[in-house]
Design a protein around this motif. Structure first.
Motif: not given
Length: 1009
Positions: A945-950, A953-956
């Motif tokens: 979940l943490g990696e998905l969130r990172k 936000y990188v893509l955003a």
């Protein structure tokens, strides 16, 4: 305050058994639930007990048994007694009370949530006591009764202006807690005399006596510390302190005036009187009470700058005094030379007069010899000449007397001149020249005196020879006269013989006088020699004093240079500590979770480059003039902080950057730290001070700046003239998505009533009804947001069109579009999740996650609409109410889902009655294995979940720690990152066709502070 002698006398009189009984009795009498003030005799015995046992162990062991949570009056009186014990008890009481700090905090929190008058007072009183204990534990030099001298306060504050600033803030906080308690007590009471004389009123007013005593000392501390700050810091830095001083001064003055009017306080304490606030200036405007007290602020210099300026002024004064002494000494030397010349001229005149007297005396002798050879006519002529000689002799005697008198006067003048000379100070070179000139003059006078003595001796020998020749001639004349005119001249010869004897006596007298004159001349010469020797000694002393003065001046200059270099070394050491602390954070595991935006890194790097220019200029100024290191010290301080900030934020930015950029950025940060430490190391020694150059640091910081500019996020390729149409389209799409969601929920409701019954039907109806209510609340929120948006556009566009307004405020418009997309996407996902739950193909957790996602998206829409709205707008209030309703409905969806899940899930009954011991042990081990497996899966899912969130936000294109505060036009387009493992949106969902998840990043980021 209780005198120490009285305490000792009472302690001596108490036996151990009587002491414990009296102590427990006093505590029980002082702390009870009766609404009466604490009696002084009971409080005094408790305080004496702390002095006897050198602590408050007995007091706390008894006080912990009180039911403080059940009686607010009991808690109030306990706080009052504890305040007295802290102020007047033994010095170890503070450490004993700190052990129960958490208990006081819990009591305050308990009574703060209860609607009770005494309960509110107890909450404020416990906060005051906790603040008091924390302050005095941190500053042990200041006793709890606050009776500290100004020297103790100066020692506590120290010389660092940052420590003085922090201590002032702590004293302000201390005063705020005192005044807040006093204001609350006075607000609950009627200030009339009748209320203040009742026991119920006195129970509330009694603790204010200690509050008055504390506030009096705290006000004095505040004034002293502000004087110190005001002398060293500019006005804009002290603006916050000035405002707090204004507020506390007015509150304290109001509190003292109200307390002074109460009859209860008049017989117990003398309340101090504060100065009047309203003082009119010449222009008629009200003057600042801060400026009245402290005067206008000046520039910021610390104590070392003031000491340096004072030393410089003293040095200038010493130089001026030295120049004045040199001029005065030169003047005295000139006067002394003129007087010595006049004395030498008079001495020469006296010698010439003496020579003339000797010549006249010899002439008289010669005339006497000639007269003795003549007849009676010659005798008469000799008599006349003798008379003339006698007159000349008398004149010569008078002249000699005048010379002796003038010589004595000159000696007195010489003595006065020597006294005047002793008061002067001369420089070494002038003294040497004066000494050489005087030695030359003395040698010249000695040579002249010796030459004249030799001439006098030669003249005397010549006169003796001539006198002998004349005597021989007189003898021959006598023999001739005797033989030729013995008879006729016998009588005249007798007369001439008498005359001769008289003249001989006169000559002998003249010789005696001449010898006396010689002796006087010798005495005068010896006195002049003594005067010269004394002058030489005094000149030597003056020369030594001048050498001491010159060496002292050199020592002062050397001391000034050493102090300046010591200040530089101290500043460099502190700067190295700051840089090293920043480098240590690069390897700190806790720092890995910190992030920063490229925009903030760029701003820090630009500020660092500016500070490097100032540092280079200050270094050049210090090398030019090492007596003043002020500019270099200020530049070093600014550079160290900005460089450390750049290093830390560069590392934090690297945590969110791509691998290549992250490695380069981290390497440049370390190189920047290394070059900065090398530059600071060169500044610490005088040998390498000249070659210290921050050029390498500037190159590294420019590289960091370039990397930060490359990492800036790129905005989407949307034309600004299309933003206005896009807002309307997205708002319309969101409304359509919500309408479609409501329609689909109604269809699912009808289908569920056909297909299910019983408990499942009840659960499905409850879930779908809550989803319907949530959609209706979201629709109301979208309508309110649209109305508020129109009001914002109409109020802010002026003469411009709506599209021009959206284009001018493009960042706000992009945030609004992003928020609208998020709401529509969340509504669509909720419908999908609800459909799956009703059909039993989905999970209840998906519906709960969708509810959280919708609540977050609506909060984002409210924040985006609220940025430019007027605070007093009615439509803003409507939007906020709609937002609260959405949150409530989302909570209902979560509650309905959890309740339905609990009703429908089957729980196996745990019956272990038929198992043996070995079977139970085996089942226990299998259960532990399953628990470990589930915990491992949970941990893996949290990491995923943490990696998905990172990645999201990188893509955003935004940092993880994005905050939505800004200048009114910049806010976050994604949800805040939560550190809990609870997901904020489902991980695997298909995006619907009606609305897309927002991905428009803001153009600028606000760096975390």
């Amino acid at each position: 305050f209780i005198p120490a002698i009285a305490v000792q006398r009472v302690i001596i009189c108490l036996t151990p058994g009587l002491y414990l009984a009296s102590h427990d009795f006093s505590i029980s009498k002082a702390i009870n639930s009766t609404e009466t003030p604490v009696k002084e005799k009971h409080a005094r015995r408790i305080i004496l007990g702390t002095h006897r046992e050198k602590g408050a162990y007995t007091f706390w062991s008894y006080a912990l048994g009180f039911p403080l949570a059940s009686s607010s009056i009991l808690s109030w009186k306990f706080c009052h007694v504890l305040h007295k014990v802290l102020r007047d008890g033994h010095r170890n009481v503070l450490q004993d009370c700190m052990r129960h700090h958490s208990s006081l905090v819990e009591i305050g929190k308990l009574w703060a949530h209860l609607h009770d008058k005494y309960g509110q007072l107890v909450a404020l009183y416990t906060k005051l006591l906790c603040t008091k204990m924390e302050f005095h534990v941190k500053h042990m030099e200041i006793p709890p009764n606050l009776e500290a001298t100004d020297e103790v306060l100066e020692r506590t504050a120290g010389t660092d202006i940052n420590n003085v600033f922090q201590l002032t803030v702590e004293v302000f906080d201390y005063m705020d807690t005192e005044l807040r308690l006093a204001e609350t007590v006075l607000r609950q009471l009627n200030t009339s005399i009748a209320i203040s004389t009742l026991t119920s009123g006195q129970c509330r007013l009694a603790p204010l006596i200690q509050v008055i005593q504390d506030c009096s000392h705290l006000y004095h501390f505040t004034v002293k510390l502000l004087f110190k700050l005001h002398a060293c810091l500019p006005a804009d830095t002290l603006q916050g302190h000035r405002d707090r001083f204004h507020d506390q001064f007015h509150s304290l003055k109001t509190f003292f005036n109200k307390a002074r009017d109460m009859l209860y306080f008049k017989r117990l304490i003398q309340i101090p009187k504060l100065p009047d606030v309203r003082t009119q200036s010449d222009g008629g405007e009200q003057m600042d009470i801060f400026d009245q007290t402290f005067g206008p602020p000046n520039g910021g210099f610390d104590d070392r700058d003031l000491q340096i300026e004072s030393l410089k002024r003293d040095l200038e004064l010493l130089r001026a005094e030295l120049e004045r002494v040199k001029a005065e000494a030169q003047r005295y030397i000139t006067q002394l030379k003129s007087q010595i010349n006049s004395l030498e001229a008079e001495l020469e005149e006296q010698r010439a007069q003496k020579q003339r007297a000797l010549v006249e005396n010899e002439q008289l002798r010669m005339e006497l010899e000639a007269i003795s050879c003549n007849n009676a006519a010659a005798s008469l002529l000799c008599a006349e000449r003798a008379q003339a000689t006698e007159q000349r002799y008398n004149k010569l005697k008078e002249k000699h007397t005048e010379l002796v008198t003038s010589h004595a006067e000159l000696l007195r003048k010489s003595a006065d001149t020597v006294k005047m000379l002793s008061a002067t100070q001369q420089t070494q070179d002038e003294v040497e020249r004066t000494k050489q000139q005087l030695s030359f003059e003395v040698d010249r006078i000695k040579q002249e005196a010796d030459m004249k003595l030799e001439e006098q001796k030669f003249e005397m020998e010549k006169l003796r020879r001539e006198l002998e020749e004349k005597l021989a001639e007189i003898s021959r004349i006598k023999a001739t006269l005797q033989s030729s005119e013995q008879v006729s001249v016998h009588t005249s010869m007798t007369a001439l013989q008498a005359e001769k004897e008289r003249l001989m006596r006169s000559v002998s007298e003249k010789e005696a006088e001449l010898s006396s004159l010689r002796q006087a001349a010798q005495v005068q010469q010896s006195s002049l020699q003594q005067e010269r020797e004394r002058n030489s000694r005094e000149l030597g002393e003056l020369q030594g004093k001048l050498q001491d003065k010159a060496s002292q001046e050199e020592l002062l200059k050397q001391k000034l240079l050493e102090e300046q270099f010591a200040l530089l070394q101290g500043t460099v050491t502190e700067a190295e500590n700051i840089i090293q602390d920043a480098v240590a954070k690069l390897d700190d595991p806790l720092h890995i979770r910190c992030t920063s935006s490229p925009d903030y890194l760029v701003s820090r790097a630009e500020s660092t480059l500016t500070s490097i220019d100032k540092l280079k200029k200050g270094h050049a100024e210090y090398l030019t003039n090492m007596n003043d290191a002020g500019a270099l010290l200020r530049a070093l301080t600014q550079f160290s902080h900005l460089a450390a900030d750049t290093i830390v934020n560069g590392s934090a930015t690297a945590h969110m950057a791509p691998t290549d950029h992250a490695d380069k950025l981290t390497e440049n940060c370390r190189t920047c730290a290394t070059e900065s430490l090398q530059f600071l190391k060169d500044l610490k020694t005088k040998i390498t001070l000249q070659k210290a150059d921050p050029a390498f640091i500037r190159v590294i910081v420019q590289k960091i700046l370039h990397l930060g500019q490359e990492l800036r996020p790129k905005s989407m390729d949307i034309r600004q003239d299309e933003l206005g149409d896009l807002v309307d389209k997205e708002m319309a799409a969101t409304s359509a998505a919500i309408e479609e969601a409501v329609r689909r929920i109604d269809e699912m409701m009808n289908q569920a009533r056909k297909d299910t019954s019983g408990m499942k039907l009840e659960v499905n109806e409850r879930i779908l009804n809550s989803c319907t209510d949530l959609m209706k609340a979201i629709r109301m929120l979208v309508v309110a947001s649209t109305d508020l948006q129109k009001e914002i556009v109409e109020g802010g566009r002026g003469a411009a069109t709506i599209k021009e307004f959206y284009a001018r405020n493009s960042r706000w418009t992009e945030g609004l579009i992003s928020a609208a997309k998020a709401v529509g996407w969340g509504a669509t996902e909720m419908v999908e999740s609800a459909d799956k739950v009703v059909l039993h193909t989905g999970k209840y957790e998906e519906l709960i996650v969708c509810s959280h996602e919708i609540a977050a998206s609506t909060a984002q829409l409210v924040a985006a609409s609220k940025v430019k709205a007027d605070r007093n707008s009615k439509k803003l209030s409507t939007l906020q109410q709609a937002s609260r309703l959405v949150n409530e409905m989302a909570a209902n969806v979560v509650a309905s889902t959890k309740t339905g899940q609990e009703h429908l899930e089957e729980k196996d009954t745990m019956d272990f009655s038929g198992m043996s011991l070995i079977k139970l042990k085996k089942e226990e081990m299998e259960s532990q294995v399953k628990v470990l497996e589930l915990e491992s899966q949970l941990e893996n899912e949290r990491l995923r979940l943490g990696e998905l969130r990172k990645k999201h936000y990188v893509l955003a294109g935004v940092p993880l720690d994005q905050v939505s505060e800004g200048n009114g036009e910049t806010f976050s387009t994604t949800h805040p990152v939560s550190m809990s493992p609870k997901p904020t949106k489902p991980t695997l969902m298909k995006k619907p066709a009606l609305a897309q998840k927002p991905n428009i990043p803001p153009k600028t980021m606000v760096s975390p502070r």
